[in-house]
Design an enzyme around this catalytic site. Structure first.
Site, PDB file in Angstrom:
ATOM      1  N   ASP A   4      -0.264  31.316 -17.382  1.00  0.00           N
ATOM      2  CA  ASP A   4      -0.226  32.253 -16.250  1.00  0.00           C
ATOM      3  C   ASP A   4      -1.526  32.151 -15.465  1.00  0.00           C
ATOM      4  O   ASP A   4      -2.486  31.504 -15.908  1.00  0.00           O
ATOM      5  CB  ASP A   4       0.094  33.682 -16.686  1.00  0.00           C
ATOM      6  CG  ASP A   4      -0.967  34.306 -17.577  1.00  0.00           C
ATOM      7  OD1 ASP A   4      -0.873  35.518 -17.793  1.00  0.00           O
ATOM      8  OD2 ASP A   4      -1.862  33.604 -18.066  1.00  0.00           O
ATOM      9  N   TYR A  60      -5.146  32.652 -13.521  1.00  0.00           N
ATOM     10  CA  TYR A  60      -6.421  33.296 -13.844  1.00  0.00           C
ATOM     11  C   TYR A  60      -6.363  34.734 -13.335  1.00  0.00           C
ATOM     12  O   TYR A  60      -5.845  35.000 -12.250  1.00  0.00           O
ATOM     13  CB  TYR A  60      -7.570  32.567 -13.163  1.00  0.00           C
ATOM     14  CG  TYR A  60      -7.794  31.144 -13.628  1.00  0.00           C
ATOM     15  CD1 TYR A  60      -8.032  30.859 -14.975  1.00  0.00           C
ATOM     16  CD2 TYR A  60      -7.780  30.086 -12.722  1.00  0.00           C
ATOM     17  CE1 TYR A  60      -8.252  29.550 -15.396  1.00  0.00           C
ATOM     18  CE2 TYR A  60      -8.008  28.777 -13.134  1.00  0.00           C
ATOM     19  CZ  TYR A  60      -8.238  28.514 -14.478  1.00  0.00           C
ATOM     20  OH  TYR A  60      -8.457  27.222 -14.901  1.00  0.00           O
ATOM     21  N   PHE A 103      -4.538  25.919 -13.579  1.00  0.00           N
ATOM     22  CA  PHE A 103      -5.878  25.438 -13.927  1.00  0.00           C
ATOM     23  C   PHE A 103      -6.834  25.354 -12.737  1.00  0.00           C
ATOM     24  O   PHE A 103      -8.017  25.084 -12.909  1.00  0.00           O
ATOM     25  CB  PHE A 103      -5.823  24.071 -14.629  1.00  0.00           C
ATOM     26  CG  PHE A 103      -5.128  24.112 -15.959  1.00  0.00           C
ATOM     27  CD1 PHE A 103      -5.699  24.745 -17.054  1.00  0.00           C
ATOM     28  CD2 PHE A 103      -3.876  23.505 -16.129  1.00  0.00           C
ATOM     29  CE1 PHE A 103      -5.050  24.790 -18.283  1.00  0.00           C
ATOM     30  CE2 PHE A 103      -3.225  23.544 -17.351  1.00  0.00           C
ATOM     31  CZ  PHE A 103      -3.816  24.187 -18.439  1.00  0.00           C
ATOM     32  N   HIS A 134      -4.765  21.926 -26.076  1.00  0.00           N
ATOM     33  CA  HIS A 134      -5.092  22.617 -24.826  1.00  0.00           C
ATOM     34  C   HIS A 134      -6.557  22.366 -24.467  1.00  0.00           C
ATOM     35  O   HIS A 134      -7.393  22.189 -25.359  1.00  0.00           O
ATOM     36  CB  HIS A 134      -4.844  24.118 -25.002  1.00  0.00           C
ATOM     37  CG  HIS A 134      -4.780  24.877 -23.727  1.00  0.00           C
ATOM     38  ND1 HIS A 134      -5.908  25.380 -23.118  1.00  0.00           N
ATOM     39  CD2 HIS A 134      -3.737  25.225 -22.944  1.00  0.00           C
ATOM     40  CE1 HIS A 134      -5.553  26.003 -21.999  1.00  0.00           C
ATOM     41  NE2 HIS A 134      -4.244  25.923 -21.868  1.00  0.00           N
TER      42      HIS A 134
END
Length: 221
Positions: free
Chosen positions: A65, A67, A78, A187
């Site tokens: 989701d 920031y 990102f 990740h």
């Protein structure tokens, strides 16, 4: 309910956009944005689709989701706006690009430059309440973005899906691995990266190798 999404995507997502759950989702999002501070800005919710049109999309990166800090989210997973401090996961992504491709670490963490080359930077959830990570989960966004992945899998071929971390890897069943390329790794978050699950995955070079094999222009990372 009419939602402004890039016209190239409309015929492929029209059925989904007209389903009852999506109408409920739109109502929820409108209420949230009118009641609380939410991110990204309303006109950037579908930015991933604006920058990477349906026909142009050749790589898909899946985030979770947006920031939830002030001024960070710009509608691309990102990615942050220009002149915004880079969050830890983005720092590790750009460090891996530097290591893998020999490209100097950039000043800007705005990944529009990637999206405009056909990289769909897709969060599974497209909105969030300020300061409350995951606050818009299970409201319908996941159903919508899963449908986006299915449509891409069904209607295109030769796509490259970059699935980083356990959450993204759960999307594998939505993708036809006979038609598409799936690259997985840990990740880029510090927790995963510090355990040796991110750095050295070489995904950025591998993407360009695959694209060149297909006779498609490589990405200028």
């Amino acid at each position: 309910m009419k939602v402004k999404i890039h016209s190239s995507w409309e015929p492929h997502l029209e059925t989904e956009l007209n389903k009852p759950y999506f109408s409920e989702l739109v109502s929820f999002v409108k209420t949230e944005y009118s009641t609380y501070t939410c991110y990204p800005p309303g006109n950037r919710i579908f930015a991933a689709f604006d920058h990477s049109t349906f026909d142009a999309t050749k790589v898909v990166i899946i985030g979770q989701d947006p920031y939830h800090g002030a001024g960070q989210a710009n509608g691309l997973c990102f990615s942050v706006k220009d002149d915004v401090r880079h969050p830890p996961s983005l720092i590790n992504i750009l460090k891996e690009v530097e290591k893998d491709r020999g490209i100097p670490y950039p000043k800007s963490g705005n990944l529009e430059r990637w999206a405009d080359q056909g990289i769909l930077l897709l969060n599974a959830i497209l909105t969030v309440r300020a300061g409350e990570a995951g606050s818009h989960q299970k409201k319908g966004w996941e159903q919508f973005t899963d449908a986006v992945i299915r449509v891409l899998s069904e209607k295109k071929s030769g796509l490259i899906f970059l699935l980083w971390g356990g959450y993204a890897k759960k999307k594998i069943p939505l993708i036809d691995s006979q038609k598409h390329n799936i690259l997985t790794s840990g990740h880029p978050s510090p927790l995963s990266a510090n355990r040796g699950l991110w750095f050295g995955n070489g995904h950025f070079g591998k993407v360009n190798e695959i694209l060149q094999t297909q006779g498609v222009s490589p990405i200028k990372w």
